[in-house]
Design a protein around this motif. Structure first.
Motif, mmCIF file in Angstrom:
data_model
loop_
_atom_site.group_PDB
_atom_site.id
_atom_site.type_symbol
_atom_site.label_atom_id
_atom_site.label_comp_id
_atom_site.label_asym_id
_atom_site.label_seq_id
_atom_site.Cartn_x
_atom_site.Cartn_y
_atom_site.Cartn_z
ATOM 1 N N ARG A 1 -6.824 -0.319 16.220
ATOM 2 C CA ARG A 1 -5.938 -0.356 15.438
ATOM 3 C C ARG A 1 -4.550 -1.078 14.701
ATOM 4 N N VAL A 2 -4.571 -1.362 13.870
ATOM 5 C CA VAL A 2 -4.361 -2.754 12.643
ATOM 6 C C VAL A 2 -2.921 -2.393 12.184
ATOM 7 N N PHE A 3 -1.958 -3.110 12.243
ATOM 8 C CA PHE A 3 -1.389 -3.392 11.406
ATOM 9 C C PHE A 3 -1.182 -4.675 10.425
ATOM 10 N N LEU A 4 -0.727 -4.780 9.056
ATOM 11 C CA LEU A 4 -0.518 -5.549 8.248
ATOM 12 C C LEU A 4 0.958 -5.887 8.235
ATOM 13 N N ILE A 5 1.052 -7.704 8.003
ATOM 14 C CA ILE A 5 2.143 -7.073 7.561
ATOM 15 C C ILE A 5 2.286 -8.881 7.526
ATOM 16 N N GLY A 6 2.969 -8.781 5.729
ATOM 17 C CA GLY A 6 3.228 -10.691 4.820
ATOM 18 C C GLY A 6 4.039 -10.326 3.945
ATOM 19 N N SER A 7 3.788 -11.424 3.726
ATOM 20 C CA SER A 7 4.395 -12.039 2.616
ATOM 21 C C SER A 7 4.315 -11.734 1.208
ATOM 22 N N ASP A 8 5.751 -11.068 0.246
ATOM 23 C CA ASP A 8 5.452 -10.037 -0.507
ATOM 24 C C ASP A 8 5.502 -11.465 -2.133
ATOM 25 N N TYR A 9 4.276 -11.987 -1.981
ATOM 26 C CA TYR A 9 3.580 -12.202 -2.966
ATOM 27 C C TYR A 9 2.193 -12.090 -3.426
ATOM 28 N N ILE A 10 1.453 -12.665 -3.936
ATOM 29 C CA ILE A 10 -0.359 -12.921 -5.339
ATOM 30 C C ILE A 10 -0.993 -12.567 -3.525
ATOM 31 N N TYR A 11 -0.994 -13.548 -2.811
ATOM 32 C CA TYR A 11 -1.980 -13.817 -1.529
ATOM 33 C C TYR A 11 -1.866 -12.676 -0.588
ATOM 34 N N PRO A 12 -0.823 -12.478 -0.176
ATOM 35 C CA PRO A 12 -0.779 -12.008 0.749
ATOM 36 C C PRO A 12 -1.325 -10.496 0.934
ATOM 37 N N ARG A 13 -0.208 -9.990 -0.432
ATOM 38 C CA ARG A 13 -1.072 -8.274 -1.095
ATOM 39 C C ARG A 13 -2.370 -8.299 -1.196
ATOM 40 N N GLU A 14 -3.516 -9.458 -1.892
ATOM 41 C CA GLU A 14 -4.868 -9.907 -2.364
ATOM 42 C C GLU A 14 -5.349 -9.823 -1.143
ATOM 43 N N THR A 15 -4.496 -10.256 -0.013
ATOM 44 C CA THR A 15 -5.174 -10.293 1.535
ATOM 45 C C THR A 15 -5.676 -9.114 1.874
ATOM 46 N N HIS A 16 -4.346 -8.396 1.822
ATOM 47 C CA HIS A 16 -5.016 -6.835 2.371
ATOM 48 C C HIS A 16 -5.499 -5.409 1.884
ATOM 49 N N ARG A 17 -5.536 -6.210 0.145
ATOM 50 C CA ARG A 17 -6.498 -5.593 -0.474
ATOM 51 C C ARG A 17 -7.334 -5.180 -0.292
ATOM 52 N N GLN A 18 -8.213 -6.726 0.217
ATOM 53 C CA GLN A 18 -9.364 -6.681 0.969
ATOM 54 C C GLN A 18 -9.981 -6.957 2.201
ATOM 55 N N LEU A 19 -8.746 -6.859 2.916
ATOM 56 C CA LEU A 19 -8.989 -6.029 4.131
ATOM 57 C C LEU A 19 -8.924 -4.445 4.479
ATOM 58 N N LYS A 20 -8.086 -4.047 3.830
ATOM 59 C CA LYS A 20 -8.446 -2.736 3.789
ATOM 60 C C LYS A 20 -9.490 -1.609 4.258
ATOM 61 N N PRO A 21 -10.690 -1.814 3.472
ATOM 62 C CA PRO A 21 -12.138 -1.793 3.226
ATOM 63 C C PRO A 21 -13.109 -1.830 4.474
ATOM 64 N N LEU A 22 -12.677 -3.886 4.914
ATOM 65 C CA LEU A 22 -13.740 -4.318 5.676
ATOM 66 C C LEU A 22 -12.686 -3.737 7.047
ATOM 67 N N ILE A 23 -11.607 -3.068 7.566
ATOM 68 C CA ILE A 23 -10.890 -3.017 8.350
ATOM 69 C C ILE A 23 -12.013 -1.635 8.544
ATOM 70 N N LYS A 24 -12.065 -0.461 7.371
ATOM 71 C CA LYS A 24 -12.359 0.421 7.538
ATOM 72 C C LYS A 24 -14.233 0.961 8.021
ATOM 73 N N ARG A 25 -14.618 -0.417 7.254
ATOM 74 C CA ARG A 25 -16.468 -0.663 6.945
ATOM 75 C C ARG A 25 -16.505 -0.532 9.200
ATOM 76 N N TYR A 26 -15.607 -1.129 9.587
ATOM 77 C CA TYR A 26 -16.012 -1.582 11.206
ATOM 78 C C TYR A 26 -15.653 -0.662 12.242
ATOM 79 N N GLY A 27 -14.788 0.119 11.630
ATOM 80 C CA GLY A 27 -14.454 0.954 12.684
ATOM 81 C C GLY A 27 -12.675 1.290 12.726
ATOM 82 N N GLY A 28 -12.049 0.373 11.846
ATOM 83 C CA GLY A 28 -10.816 0.156 12.705
ATOM 84 C C GLY A 28 -9.587 0.926 11.461
ATOM 85 N N GLU A 29 -8.583 1.286 11.773
ATOM 86 C CA GLU A 29 -8.220 1.387 11.087
ATOM 87 C C GLU A 29 -6.351 0.704 10.841
#
Length: 223
Positions: free
Chosen positions: A145-173
């Motif tokens: 179970r993962v919570f994502l938190i970041g500063s509101d600009y390009i890099y954190p938002r793009e990081t979260h966008r790429q993290l979500k499918p990776l977390i799901k692929r390895y059985g996370g939520e």
């Protein structure tokens, strides 16, 4: 003025240094600024290279408009290349200046990816290169179970966008996500959200001056 005008003589070159020495991201960028100056000093000491680099420093004040303004100022002064900045937003803001003056940029920070520019040397790893192996490790060792938190600009938002499918692929939520305004020091709402979500671990892309109050309030909250 063209870049050749930045040569004091046959082996001296002016290098523009573009980092935030004030503002919310100065906490991180001052270290990069100091490293750039140290590197230039080491190059100048080297007899093998036979060149002298002259740093020309501008404070971009953690602001995209200032970054573009200072980049153009340095370009008009005839610097040979630029080093910096830190945030992806400031990097994107100066791309038109690089194109207009055909000026190279050494970008020393990790990068969100999805960009390739002929004037930019991307010196840091992409998001995917950073998370590809340690996300599976985190899920195996800390929980799913993962919570994502970041500063509101390009890099954190793009990081979260790429993290979500990776977390799901390895059985996370992903059980929650929160973005803080750059420079924010009030974390109560974010911490309440984390408390409610009950994650096994938190993946943080908070940057700059928000880092310290987040850690302090996180501890004060009793986690």
């Amino acid at each position: 003025m063209v870049r050749g005008d930045s040569m004091k003589n046959n082996n001296e070159y002016c290098i523009g240094i573009l980092f935030s020495l004030s503002g919310t991201t100065a906490l991180i960028e001052k270290g990069q600024y100091q490293t750039a100056l140290m590197t230039i000093e080491l190059i100048n000491r080297s007899e093998e290279l036979g060149v002298k680099l002259i740093p020309v420093v501008e404070d971009i004040q953690s602001d995209t408009l200032t970054a573009a303004k200072m980049a153009e100022k340095l370009a008009k002064q005839g610097v040979w290349a630029l080093v910096g900045p830190y945030t992806s937003a400031c990097r994107k803001a100066i791309l038109p200046i690089l194109e207009r003056y055909d000026l190279p940029l050494l970008y020393p920070t990790q990068v969100e990816g999805l960009e390739s520019h002929p004037n930019v040397f991307y010196c840091g790893p992409t998001v995917y290169q950073q998370v590809l192996y340690h996300v599976p490790w985190l899920l195996d060792h800390l929980g799913t179970r993962v919570f994502l938190i970041g500063s509101d600009y390009i890099y954190p938002r793009e990081t979260h966008r790429q993290l979500k499918p990776l977390i799901k692929r390895y059985g996370g939520e992903v059980v929650g996500e929160w973005f803080l305004p750059l420079g924010s020091s009030e974390m109560t709402n974010a911490l309440r959200m984390i408390e409610k979500a009950k994650p096994d671990f938190i993946f943080s892309t908070i940057v700059g001056s928000s880092i310290v109050p987040f850690y302090r309030q996180y501890r004060e909250f009793g986690f």
